[in-house]
Design an enzyme around this catalytic site. Structure first.
Site, PDB file in Angstrom:
ATOM      1  N   CYS A  29      35.609  34.261  33.808  1.00 16.11           N
ATOM      2  CA  CYS A  29      34.291  33.802  34.269  1.00 16.11           C
ATOM      3  C   CYS A  29      33.188  34.232  33.317  1.00 16.11           C
ATOM      4  O   CYS A  29      32.102  33.673  33.337  1.00 16.11           O
ATOM      5  CB  CYS A  29      34.028  34.344  35.666  1.00 16.11           C
ATOM      6  SG  CYS A  29      34.234  36.126  35.731  1.00 16.11           S
ATOM      7  N   GLU A  37      31.962  24.519  33.363  1.00 13.32           N
ATOM      8  CA  GLU A  37      32.657  25.753  33.006  1.00 13.32           C
ATOM      9  C   GLU A  37      33.960  25.304  32.328  1.00 13.32           C
ATOM     10  O   GLU A  37      34.831  24.701  32.974  1.00 13.32           O
ATOM     11  CB  GLU A  37      32.948  26.567  34.274  1.00 13.32           C
ATOM     12  CG  GLU A  37      33.557  27.911  33.982  1.00 13.32           C
ATOM     13  CD  GLU A  37      33.812  28.735  35.257  1.00 13.32           C
ATOM     14  OE1 GLU A  37      34.083  28.153  36.331  1.00 13.32           O
ATOM     15  OE2 GLU A  37      33.770  29.971  35.163  1.00 13.32           O
ATOM     16  N   LYS A  55      44.031  38.123  50.208  1.00 11.99           N
ATOM     17  CA  LYS A  55      44.834  36.943  49.867  1.00 11.99           C
ATOM     18  C   LYS A  55      44.733  36.695  48.373  1.00 11.99           C
ATOM     19  O   LYS A  55      43.698  36.239  47.873  1.00 11.99           O
ATOM     20  CB  LYS A  55      44.360  35.694  50.614  1.00 11.99           C
ATOM     21  CG  LYS A  55      45.380  34.556  50.456  1.00 11.99           C
ATOM     22  CD  LYS A  55      44.785  33.177  50.462  1.00 11.99           C
ATOM     23  CE  LYS A  55      44.265  32.718  49.135  1.00 11.99           C
ATOM     24  NZ  LYS A  55      45.281  32.496  48.081  1.00 11.99           N
ATOM     25  N   PRO A  56      45.803  37.005  47.618  1.00 11.91           N
ATOM     26  CA  PRO A  56      45.768  36.718  46.178  1.00 11.91           C
ATOM     27  C   PRO A  56      46.030  35.224  45.946  1.00 11.91           C
ATOM     28  O   PRO A  56      46.410  34.503  46.872  1.00 11.91           O
ATOM     29  CB  PRO A  56      46.936  37.552  45.639  1.00 11.91           C
ATOM     30  CG  PRO A  56      47.881  37.711  46.788  1.00 11.91           C
ATOM     31  CD  PRO A  56      47.075  37.591  48.050  1.00 11.91           C
ATOM     32  N   ALA A  57      45.819  34.785  44.714  1.00 15.34           N
ATOM     33  CA  ALA A  57      46.069  33.376  44.386  1.00 15.34           C
ATOM     34  C   ALA A  57      47.565  33.066  44.478  1.00 15.34           C
ATOM     35  O   ALA A  57      48.407  33.908  44.135  1.00 15.34           O
ATOM     36  CB  ALA A  57      45.547  33.083  42.985  1.00 15.34           C
ATOM     37  N   LEU A  84      31.369  34.197  41.443  1.00 13.71           N
ATOM     38  CA  LEU A  84      31.754  32.790  41.233  1.00 13.71           C
ATOM     39  C   LEU A  84      31.785  32.417  39.748  1.00 13.71           C
ATOM     40  O   LEU A  84      31.890  33.281  38.896  1.00 13.71           O
ATOM     41  CB  LEU A  84      30.794  31.911  42.035  1.00 13.71           C
ATOM     42  CG  LEU A  84      30.664  32.312  43.517  1.00 13.71           C
ATOM     43  CD1 LEU A  84      29.638  31.466  44.245  1.00 13.71           C
ATOM     44  CD2 LEU A  84      32.007  32.246  44.230  1.00 13.71           C
ATOM     45  N   TRP A 137      43.523  33.767  40.126  1.00 10.76           N
ATOM     46  CA  TRP A 137      44.724  33.994  39.313  1.00 10.76           C
ATOM     47  C   TRP A 137      44.396  34.583  37.942  1.00 10.76           C
ATOM     48  O   TRP A 137      45.291  35.051  37.254  1.00 10.76           O
ATOM     49  CB  TRP A 137      45.506  32.686  39.120  1.00 10.76           C
ATOM     50  CG  TRP A 137      44.623  31.560  38.647  1.00 10.76           C
ATOM     51  CD1 TRP A 137      44.055  30.598  39.432  1.00 10.76           C
ATOM     52  CD2 TRP A 137      44.157  31.322  37.314  1.00 10.76           C
ATOM     53  NE1 TRP A 137      43.244  29.781  38.671  1.00 10.76           N
ATOM     54  CE2 TRP A 137      43.303  30.190  37.369  1.00 10.76           C
ATOM     55  CE3 TRP A 137      44.375  31.939  36.081  1.00 10.76           C
ATOM     56  CZ2 TRP A 137      42.669  29.675  36.239  1.00 10.76           C
ATOM     57  CZ3 TRP A 137      43.743  31.426  34.949  1.00 10.76           C
ATOM     58  CH2 TRP A 137      42.909  30.307  35.039  1.00 10.76           C
ATOM     59  N   ASN A 138      43.132  34.517  37.499  1.00  9.88           N
ATOM     60  CA  ASN A 138      42.893  34.880  36.092  1.00  9.88           C
ATOM     61  C   ASN A 138      42.919  36.387  35.826  1.00  9.88           C
ATOM     62  O   ASN A 138      43.207  36.813  34.722  1.00  9.88           O
ATOM     63  CB  ASN A 138      41.632  34.208  35.536  1.00  9.88           C
ATOM     64  CG  ASN A 138      40.364  34.642  36.225  1.00  9.88           C
ATOM     65  OD1 ASN A 138      40.404  35.230  37.307  1.00  9.88           O
ATOM     66  ND2 ASN A 138      39.239  34.345  35.612  1.00  9.88           N
ATOM     67  N   SER A 188      35.979  30.057  42.269  1.00  4.60           N
ATOM     68  CA  SER A 188      35.071  29.001  41.818  1.00  4.60           C
ATOM     69  C   SER A 188      33.857  28.881  42.730  1.00  4.60           C
ATOM     70  O   SER A 188      33.915  29.217  43.918  1.00  4.60           O
ATOM     71  CB  SER A 188      35.823  27.670  41.787  1.00  4.60           C
ATOM     72  OG  SER A 188      36.262  27.364  43.102  1.00  4.60           O
TER      73      SER A 188
HETATM   74  P1  NAP Z   1      39.492  28.966  43.081  1.00  5.67           P
HETATM   75  O1  NAP Z   1      40.202  27.688  43.048  1.00  5.67           O
HETATM   76  O2  NAP Z   1      38.145  29.003  43.709  1.00  5.67           O
HETATM   77  O3  NAP Z   1      40.488  30.006  43.794  1.00  5.67           O
HETATM   78  C1  NAP Z   1      40.144  31.341  44.003  1.00  5.67           C
HETATM   79  C2  NAP Z   1      40.848  31.832  45.241  1.00  5.67           C
HETATM   80  O4  NAP Z   1      40.411  31.072  46.365  1.00  5.67           O
HETATM   81  C3  NAP Z   1      42.358  31.681  45.196  1.00  5.67           C
HETATM   82  O5  NAP Z   1      42.950  32.741  45.898  1.00  5.67           O
HETATM   83  C4  NAP Z   1      42.574  30.388  45.963  1.00  5.67           C
HETATM   84  O6  NAP Z   1      43.836  30.302  46.546  1.00  5.67           O
HETATM   85  C5  NAP Z   1      41.526  30.517  47.022  1.00  5.67           C
HETATM   86  N1  NAP Z   1      41.124  29.248  47.636  1.00  5.67           N
HETATM   87  C6  NAP Z   1      41.140  28.008  47.104  1.00  5.67           C
HETATM   88  N2  NAP Z   1      40.660  27.119  48.013  1.00  5.67           N
HETATM   89  C7  NAP Z   1      40.351  27.825  49.130  1.00  5.67           C
HETATM   90  C8  NAP Z   1      39.816  27.490  50.406  1.00  5.67           C
HETATM   91  N3  NAP Z   1      39.496  26.234  50.728  1.00  5.67           N
HETATM   92  N4  NAP Z   1      39.631  28.466  51.317  1.00  5.67           N
HETATM   93  C9  NAP Z   1      39.961  29.744  51.007  1.00  5.67           C
HETATM   94  N5  NAP Z   1      40.460  30.133  49.823  1.00  5.67           N
HETATM   95  C10 NAP Z   1      40.639  29.182  48.895  1.00  5.67           C
HETATM   96  O7  NAP Z   1      39.279  29.578  41.632  1.00  5.67           O
HETATM   97  P2  NAP Z   1      40.383  29.787  40.513  1.00  5.67           P
HETATM   98  O8  NAP Z   1      40.560  28.495  39.815  1.00  5.67           O
HETATM   99  O9  NAP Z   1      41.562  30.475  41.048  1.00  5.67           O
HETATM  100  O10 NAP Z   1      39.647  30.847  39.584  1.00  5.67           O
HETATM  101  C11 NAP Z   1      38.805  30.471  38.592  1.00  5.67           C
HETATM  102  C12 NAP Z   1      37.350  30.561  39.033  1.00  5.67           C
HETATM  103  O11 NAP Z   1      37.059  31.897  39.413  1.00  5.67           O
HETATM  104  C13 NAP Z   1      36.406  30.244  37.897  1.00  5.67           C
HETATM  105  O12 NAP Z   1      35.347  29.460  38.371  1.00  5.67           O
HETATM  106  C14 NAP Z   1      35.915  31.613  37.469  1.00  5.67           C
HETATM  107  O13 NAP Z   1      34.686  31.609  36.819  1.00  5.67           O
HETATM  108  C15 NAP Z   1      35.879  32.331  38.778  1.00  5.67           C
HETATM  109  N6  NAP Z   1      35.913  33.790  38.573  1.00  5.67           N
HETATM  110  C16 NAP Z   1      34.785  34.504  38.814  1.00  5.67           C
HETATM  111  C17 NAP Z   1      34.770  35.871  38.584  1.00  5.67           C
HETATM  112  C18 NAP Z   1      33.536  36.668  38.826  1.00  5.67           C
HETATM  113  O14 NAP Z   1      33.640  37.882  38.872  1.00  5.67           O
HETATM  114  N7  NAP Z   1      32.375  36.065  38.982  1.00  5.67           N
HETATM  115  C19 NAP Z   1      35.916  36.512  38.122  1.00  5.67           C
HETATM  116  C20 NAP Z   1      37.066  35.754  37.889  1.00  5.67           C
HETATM  117  C21 NAP Z   1      37.035  34.382  38.133  1.00  5.67           C
HETATM  118  P3  NAP Z   1      45.066  29.541  45.796  1.00  5.67           P
HETATM  119  O15 NAP Z   1      44.931  29.898  44.373  1.00  5.67           O
HETATM  120  O16 NAP Z   1      46.236  30.147  46.460  1.00  5.67           O
HETATM  121  O17 NAP Z   1      44.883  28.100  46.061  1.00  5.67           O
END
Ligand code: NAP
Length: 479
Positions: free
Chosen positions: A283, A381, A173-175, A250, A149-150, A228
């Protein structure tokens, strides 16, 4: 809003689910839209369509794919203001920042439209007199992308543009919290003229079910995930059974180091830019700020003055530079992290609480001095507008501190001694190092992490590699 779409996009058609869910504005929790909620079965259907479309799309000449991508880029730029407005509504970041994200997102489409034409193979000297060796690069196949979502726009284009340029088809699949930016991109893709099934977007409240389908379905040959580390690990395990290629962008725990020969004003500005962008929810945001002891007080004074000037509020208001956090859970998490620091001897210099009502998602930009290694601000984080400031004495000490984390995404330091700059840059165990700058994200450079921050690189000339297979041809009997 002309680009507001609430249905998902599969095989060139807008599709309904069996129920709906609400998308709300994090600033005031007002309803932005009710979107269709799709099921795992519908995800499977989308994958099937993407697989059918792959047979057609991979045969397009590179220049044909490039032309459609270019058109998509132009449409994104033409509608940049509206895309930014929609992004701020669903995500909360200030409008100027949202516009920056739209341009950044579109730049990947422009870049990979150009890179599509440069998927070169090699001719390799043969190992015997009658042998000739060549390599070609071919698209991996259907790509599944899961995004956070960020950055509701740019995290999609950064994956999808190279995948499409390579000749892959995609299911995204977006958030759940921010699907509207993704659907607006689908509408513009439709207008750009991608053949049906080349781009598919599945909006769903059942992330884990959709994820299971994407990982288990043998038609998907590559999973690209940004999110994450916790979820990334789940997805990697799930992909093992079908031995999929995976890219993982991640979490991070970025150090930002200020040496005593640094330009302190520049370091303050760099740290503010890195720390408070998107209310600290990126991130690559600075997580731990390390300042050398003899400039610690001077730095803290200037940094505090700068942080106090940051205006928090509704992202739509042009004076605002820090919008709301994304959801209640996120605010509760930073409240706990701040309390943990205070309980362990940290000093609250400024901020530390919500702005306005008890259920407001606005959080004051916060500084904690006397930060220590045993605090959560060191190990977790933070993902919020909190700066913990640590004091260090020597180069060896700060390198040890900076690398003491399982993460390895972004890192930053300020200093002027060029030999030390090389030493530090080489010693930091991170995929990216900002030297005398707090802003490192650009289309032309390889973005990605090491250690538990993942693997794979997005953007740059390397960005196509994750979507291509190398095929080697051994030509015998050449007499
Ligand atoms: P997240 O909870 O891991 O969610 C990311 C995506 O995964 C969302 O689309 C989410 O769907 C989906 N998801 C959640 N649980 C899942 C599962 N069990 N199976 C499949 N998909 C699943 O992370 P977030 O809180 O949205 O984003 C923040 C994290 O992203 C932070 O840790 C940040 O550092 C990281 N990030 C990394 C980068 C990079 O380039 N390294 C860039 C941006 C963000 P829903 O939201 O629909 O539940």
């Amino acid at each position: 809003m002309k680009l507001l779409r609430t249905k998902s996009y599969i095989n060139g058609k807008w599709v309904t689910g069996h129920r709906k869910f609400s998308v709300t504005n994090p600033y005031d929790q007002s309803l932005v839209a009710e979107v269709e909620d799709l099921s795992r079965d519908q995800c499977r259907t989308a994958i099937q369509h993407a697989n059918d479309a792959f047979k057609v799309w991979k045969k397009y000449a590179a220049a044909e794919r490039a032309a459609i991508l270019r058109k998509w880029y132009e449409l994104q730029m033409e509608h940049a203001e509206e895309l930014a407005y929609l992004l701020t509504l669903e995500q909360g970041k200030p409008l100027a920042e949202a516009l920056g994200e739209i341009k950044y997102g579109a730049s990947f489409v422009e870049w990979f439209a150009e890179e599509a034409r440069r998927v070169y193979g090699d001719t390799i000297p043969g190992h015997k007199r009658d042998i000739r060796i060549t390599t070609i690069k071919q698209p991996v196949g259907v790509v599944a992308a899961i995004t956070p979502w960020n950055f509701p726009n740019a995290m999609i284009t950064r994956k999808v543009a190279p995948a499409l340029a390579a000749g892959c088809t995609v299911v995204i699949k977006p958030a759940e919290l921010t699907p509207l930016s993704a659907l607006a991109l689908a509408e513009l893709a439709d207008q750009a003229g991608f053949p049906p099934g080349v781009i598919n977007i599945i909006v769903s409240s059942q992330a884990s079910e959709i994820g299971k389908e994407m990982c288990a379905n043998p038609l998907v040959r590559k999973l690209s995930f940004t999110g994450s580390t916790r979820v990334g690990k789940i997805l990697m395990r799930q992909c093992a059974d079908t031995v999929k290629k995976v890219s993982m962008e991640l979490g991070g725990n970025a150090p930002f180091i200020v040496f005593d020969d640094a330009d302190v004003d520049a370091a303050v500005a760099g740290a503010i830019a890195s720390k408070y962008r998107n209310a600290g929810q990126t991130c690559v945001c600075t997580n731990r700020l390390f300042v050398q002891e003899n400039i610690y007080d001077a730095f803290l004074e200037k940094y505090t003055a700068a942080v106090k000037k940051l205006t928090v509020g509704n992202g739509i208001d042009s004076a605002v530079v820090i919008g709301p956090m994304i959801e209640e859970k996120a605010v509760v998490s930073v409240e706990k992290i701040v309390q943990n620091a205070i309980d362990n001897g940290g000093k609250l210099v400024t901020g530390g609480k919500r702005v306005g009502a008890a259920d407001s998602l606005l959080f004051e930009p916060t500084i904690i001095s006397n930060a220590q290694r045993n605090m959560q601000v060191f190990t977790k984080e933070i993902f919020g507008p909190i700066t913990p400031i640590f004091k260090f004495e020597t180069e060896a000490e700060v390198i040890e501190l900076a690398n003491d984390t399982p993460y390895g995404l972004a890192s930053y330091f300020y200093g002027s001694d060029y030999a030390r700059i090389w030493r530090i840059a080489e010693a930091l165990e991170y995929g990216m190092v900002g030297i005398n700058t707090g802003m490192i994200s650009t289309t032309v450079a390889p973005f990605g992490g090491i250690k538990e921050s993942g693997f794979g690189r997005e953007g740059s000339k390397y960005g196509m590699d994750d979507y291509l297979e190398i095929k080697y041809m051994c030509w015998g009997g050449v007499k």
